[in-house]
Motif scaffolding. Sequence first.
Motif, PDB file in Angstrom:
ATOM      1  N   PRO A  49       0.802  -1.236   0.000  1.00  0.00           N
ATOM      2  CA  PRO A  49       0.000   0.000   0.000  1.00  0.00           C
ATOM      3  C   PRO A  49       0.831   1.281   0.000  1.00  0.00           C
ATOM      4  O   PRO A  49       0.266   2.374   0.080  1.00  0.00           O
ATOM      5  CB  PRO A  49      -0.810  -0.132   1.293  1.00  0.00           C
TER       6      PRO A  49
ATOM      7  N   ALA B 170      -2.221  -1.665   5.210  1.00  0.00           N
ATOM      8  CA  ALA B 170      -1.707  -0.331   5.539  1.00  0.00           C
ATOM      9  C   ALA B 170      -2.118   0.071   6.947  1.00  0.00           C
ATOM     10  O   ALA B 170      -1.307   0.604   7.720  1.00  0.00           O
ATOM     11  CB  ALA B 170      -2.216   0.690   4.522  1.00  0.00           C
TER      12      ALA B 170
ATOM     13  N   SER C  34      -5.251  -4.574   0.715  1.00  0.00           N
ATOM     14  CA  SER C  34      -4.077  -3.705   0.771  1.00  0.00           C
ATOM     15  C   SER C  34      -4.282  -2.557   1.756  1.00  0.00           C
ATOM     16  O   SER C  34      -3.371  -2.197   2.516  1.00  0.00           O
ATOM     17  CB  SER C  34      -3.782  -3.159  -0.631  1.00  0.00           C
ATOM     18  N   ALA C  35      -5.490  -1.989   1.771  1.00  0.00           N
ATOM     19  CA  ALA C  35      -5.783  -0.887   2.698  1.00  0.00           C
ATOM     20  C   ALA C  35      -5.741  -1.355   4.148  1.00  0.00           C
ATOM     21  O   ALA C  35      -5.259  -0.645   5.035  1.00  0.00           O
ATOM     22  CB  ALA C  35      -7.145  -0.286   2.369  1.00  0.00           C
TER      23      ALA C  35
END
Length: 304
Positions: free
Chosen positions: A117, A172, A168-169
């Motif tokens: 990310p 992060a 992916s978020a």
Amino acid sequence: MNKQPKLMDVSRMRDILTTNFDQISNNVYFSNELAMLHGNPQVLHLIIQHVPPFVINDYRLGIVIRGEGDVNFNLVDRHLQKGTLIYLGPGTIINPIRFSDDLELMGIALFADFPMPFAAGQFPSAFNGQVRDFQLPVSNEDVQTARHILETLWTLVHQTDYHRPTVSALVAALMYHYDRLFNQQADRLAATRSREQTIFDRFIQLVNEYCREQHQIMYYADRLCLTERYLGTVVRHTSGITAKEWIDRALITRIKLELRHTDKSAAQIADEMCFPNTSFFCKYFKRITGITPLKYRAYGKEKS
């Protein structure tokens, strides 16, 4: 045999766990992008049977859910217990020492194909390469935050055609959470850490990075702008072990990896590790370990 040390990556872990996959399939997830572990002490015990130390080339973040254990990460012994957050970065050498029978971890490994990310140079500071690993004893609230993120990731990756940007978020968010806690601890330590501890930490970092080529204390003293005598005194006072012993530990660990996981000759390893000749290399290895390089390699083959 491979020409390079065999990594404990997703392929290696698959090979190890395949024969027992029926018993652990509910607690392990693999893809080309990532892997996840959700409890089950058997997974760890299966892996450590395969003759450590191990090397990784990916990012791994986890939580000790219960139990405890002792592991050497990058030459430093660490005690892990319930409520510890763990980060292991690329290049980390892992040497498990002891695990309790009930040790359970929950965590994620992010492989080269994972859509990270963050752009290059924009990783949170704890993951920018300056720190290879860390372990954080944190509050129950902070553990629960990390666990909620991992539980959501665990649910998502088991969905058909899961939404990669969402995963992916969440990764992060997990990394930002670890980064905040790491920097909070670093600030607390900086306020109380003595100059000697700071010198020792920097010395260990340099040894991990340069021990293959630099075997003498003088090099590290010069890098730290100290005399050999003062550096030796600080290291012994801080750790109870001499600076030369730390260098030898790091160097022997890397030699063992070459002997166990490559078919390189003793002469080739001696040259790559900057020994003057093969005879000196063999005598050095036997003096430190008690056995010859060839006997160590044969022992490793019997155990693998």
